[in-house]
Design a protein around this motif. Structure first.
Motif, mmCIF file in Angstrom:
data_model
loop_
_atom_site.group_PDB
_atom_site.id
_atom_site.type_symbol
_atom_site.label_atom_id
_atom_site.label_comp_id
_atom_site.label_asym_id
_atom_site.label_seq_id
_atom_site.Cartn_x
_atom_site.Cartn_y
_atom_site.Cartn_z
ATOM 1 N N THR A 110 0.754 -1.281 0.049
ATOM 2 C CA THR A 110 0.055 0.033 0.047
ATOM 3 C C THR A 110 0.897 1.197 0.174
ATOM 4 O O THR A 110 0.609 2.209 -0.684
ATOM 5 C CB THR A 110 -0.898 0.052 1.187
ATOM 6 O OG1 THR A 110 -1.810 -1.233 1.097
ATOM 7 C CG2 THR A 110 -1.856 1.096 1.447
ATOM 8 N N SER A 111 1.881 1.334 0.878
ATOM 9 C CA SER A 111 2.794 2.313 0.979
ATOM 10 C C SER A 111 3.419 2.744 -0.366
ATOM 11 O O SER A 111 3.647 3.873 -0.979
ATOM 12 C CB SER A 111 3.963 2.157 1.950
ATOM 13 O OG SER A 111 3.294 2.040 3.288
ATOM 14 N N GLU A 145 -7.840 -4.267 -6.675
ATOM 15 C CA GLU A 145 -9.188 -3.803 -6.487
ATOM 16 C C GLU A 145 -9.179 -3.150 -5.156
ATOM 17 O O GLU A 145 -10.068 -1.973 -5.060
ATOM 18 C CB GLU A 145 -10.182 -4.937 -6.407
ATOM 19 C CG GLU A 145 -10.425 -5.435 -7.911
ATOM 20 C CD GLU A 145 -10.988 -6.823 -8.163
ATOM 21 O OE1 GLU A 145 -11.661 -6.989 -7.162
ATOM 22 O OE2 GLU A 145 -10.950 -7.192 -9.374
ATOM 23 N N LYS A 146 -8.608 -3.505 -4.283
ATOM 24 C CA LYS A 146 -8.693 -2.770 -2.944
ATOM 25 C C LYS A 146 -7.971 -1.459 -3.036
ATOM 26 O O LYS A 146 -8.175 -0.447 -2.026
ATOM 27 C CB LYS A 146 -7.910 -3.593 -1.894
ATOM 28 C CG LYS A 146 -8.464 -4.581 -1.210
ATOM 29 C CD LYS A 146 -7.947 -5.660 -0.421
ATOM 30 C CE LYS A 146 -7.428 -4.966 1.212
ATOM 31 N NZ LYS A 146 -6.915 -5.759 2.030
ATOM 32 N N TRP A 179 -8.371 10.040 -8.528
ATOM 33 C CA TRP A 179 -7.189 9.787 -7.534
ATOM 34 C C TRP A 179 -7.463 10.508 -6.066
ATOM 35 O O TRP A 179 -6.837 10.128 -4.965
ATOM 36 C CB TRP A 179 -6.122 10.457 -8.333
ATOM 37 C CG TRP A 179 -4.577 10.744 -7.422
ATOM 38 C CD1 TRP A 179 -4.128 11.757 -7.031
ATOM 39 C CD2 TRP A 179 -3.969 9.856 -6.455
ATOM 40 N NE1 TRP A 179 -3.094 11.532 -6.236
ATOM 41 C CE2 TRP A 179 -3.027 10.303 -5.855
ATOM 42 C CE3 TRP A 179 -4.301 8.444 -6.120
ATOM 43 C CZ2 TRP A 179 -2.184 9.661 -4.907
ATOM 44 C CZ3 TRP A 179 -3.671 7.666 -5.412
ATOM 45 C CH2 TRP A 179 -2.507 8.264 -4.701
ATOM 46 N N PRO A 180 -8.039 11.874 -5.997
ATOM 47 C CA PRO A 180 -7.988 12.482 -4.701
ATOM 48 C C PRO A 180 -8.800 11.470 -3.701
ATOM 49 O O PRO A 180 -8.234 11.242 -2.672
ATOM 50 C CB PRO A 180 -8.849 13.837 -4.780
ATOM 51 C CG PRO A 180 -8.663 14.005 -6.327
ATOM 52 C CD PRO A 180 -8.395 12.706 -6.927
ATOM 53 N N ALA A 181 -10.054 10.805 -4.042
ATOM 54 C CA ALA A 181 -10.645 10.079 -3.123
ATOM 55 C C ALA A 181 -9.889 8.671 -2.746
ATOM 56 O O ALA A 181 -9.852 8.181 -1.625
ATOM 57 C CB ALA A 181 -12.093 9.667 -3.831
ATOM 58 N N ARG A 184 -7.192 9.583 -0.346
ATOM 59 C CA ARG A 184 -7.497 9.540 1.047
ATOM 60 C C ARG A 184 -7.722 8.323 1.518
ATOM 61 O O ARG A 184 -7.367 8.016 2.865
ATOM 62 C CB ARG A 184 -9.062 10.409 1.096
ATOM 63 C CG ARG A 184 -8.621 11.995 0.983
ATOM 64 C CD ARG A 184 -9.914 12.588 1.421
ATOM 65 N NE ARG A 184 -11.219 12.309 0.468
ATOM 66 C CZ ARG A 184 -11.337 12.752 -0.742
ATOM 67 N NH1 ARG A 184 -10.651 13.714 -1.219
ATOM 68 N NH2 ARG A 184 -12.513 12.429 -1.415
ATOM 69 N N ALA A 185 -8.175 7.433 0.841
ATOM 70 C CA ALA A 185 -8.473 6.059 1.252
ATOM 71 C C ALA A 185 -7.465 5.285 1.651
ATOM 72 O O ALA A 185 -7.418 4.541 2.666
ATOM 73 C CB ALA A 185 -9.379 5.298 0.391
ATOM 74 N N LEU A 186 -6.351 5.488 0.792
ATOM 75 C CA LEU A 186 -5.060 4.620 0.967
ATOM 76 C C LEU A 186 -4.451 5.325 2.307
ATOM 77 O O LEU A 186 -3.847 4.384 3.021
ATOM 78 C CB LEU A 186 -4.250 4.742 -0.081
ATOM 79 C CG LEU A 186 -4.573 4.233 -1.532
ATOM 80 C CD1 LEU A 186 -3.538 4.588 -2.451
ATOM 81 C CD2 LEU A 186 -4.724 2.566 -1.126
#
Length: 196
Positions: A110-111, A145-146, A179-181, A184-186
């Protein structure tokens, strides 16, 4: 029109640095953690092929490869790349990604994706970031997908696997407007992981 060049990116205890021949021993050790080359649906090199794997990555015209390094220990954890770069369409793909078994299902993927996506959209001005995987690599599909990527479809009978069979390739993408949303989710996911 985007221009992708080697760069060093750092975040959350990880550093993505341009892949080089001096990463050979560390990359070999990362692949050996879980004998990842035995996975039919990945591009992980066998130990004796690690140097050639790096050389091929460096010679590929539309690929910019990175070593994923733990900033505390200096250990190479794996690798990832920008590839299939289409400057005129402001398109970049992220792939050739694999990590040592000990850091799989951790904050590492994720990072690293957050680093690459942030650089692509926020610095390079990409209009879209693509991701692709083997139709039989269900873990990779779930991870993509996550991230929040949308499934574009499947290219049938696309490329050879290491065992000589031909794979179908599942294609995903993230648009600049999405991308913005996703960003934030990541960040929220990483915060939850650090609290756990």
């Amino acid at each position: 029109m985007i221009t992708v060049v080697p760069v060093t990116l750092e975040f959350n205890g990880l550093r993505l640095e341009p892949l080089a021949l001096h990463h050979e021993e560390g990359l070999r050790a990362a692949a050996s953690d879980g004998e990842l080359w035995n996975l039919r649906v990945t591009s992980v090199p066998e130990p004796h092929d690690t140097r050639q794997y790096i050389a091929t990555a460096l010679e590929t015209r539309d690929r910019v490869a990175f070593a994923a390094v733990d900033t505390r220990s200096g250990a190479v954890l794996g690798t990832t790349s920008y590839h299939d770069i289409v400057p005129a369409a402001d398109r970049v793909e992220i792939g050739y990604t694999w990590y040592a078994r000990r850091v799989q299902r951790s904050h590492v993927n994720t990072s690293c994706k957050l680093l690459l996506l942030s650089h692509a959209f926020d610095t390079l001005g990409a209009g879209v970031a693509g991701l692709r995987t083997d139709c039989e690599n269900f873990a990779s599909q779930a991870a993509i997908e996550k991230l929040g990527a949308k499934k574009d479809g499947t290219i049938r009978h696309h490329v050879l696997r290491r065992d000589g069979t031909v794979r179908d390739t599942v294609m995903y993408s993230i648009l600049k407007s999405e991308w913005p949303a996703i960003k934030r989710a990541l960040h929220e996911r990483l915060e939850r992981h650090s609290r756990a």
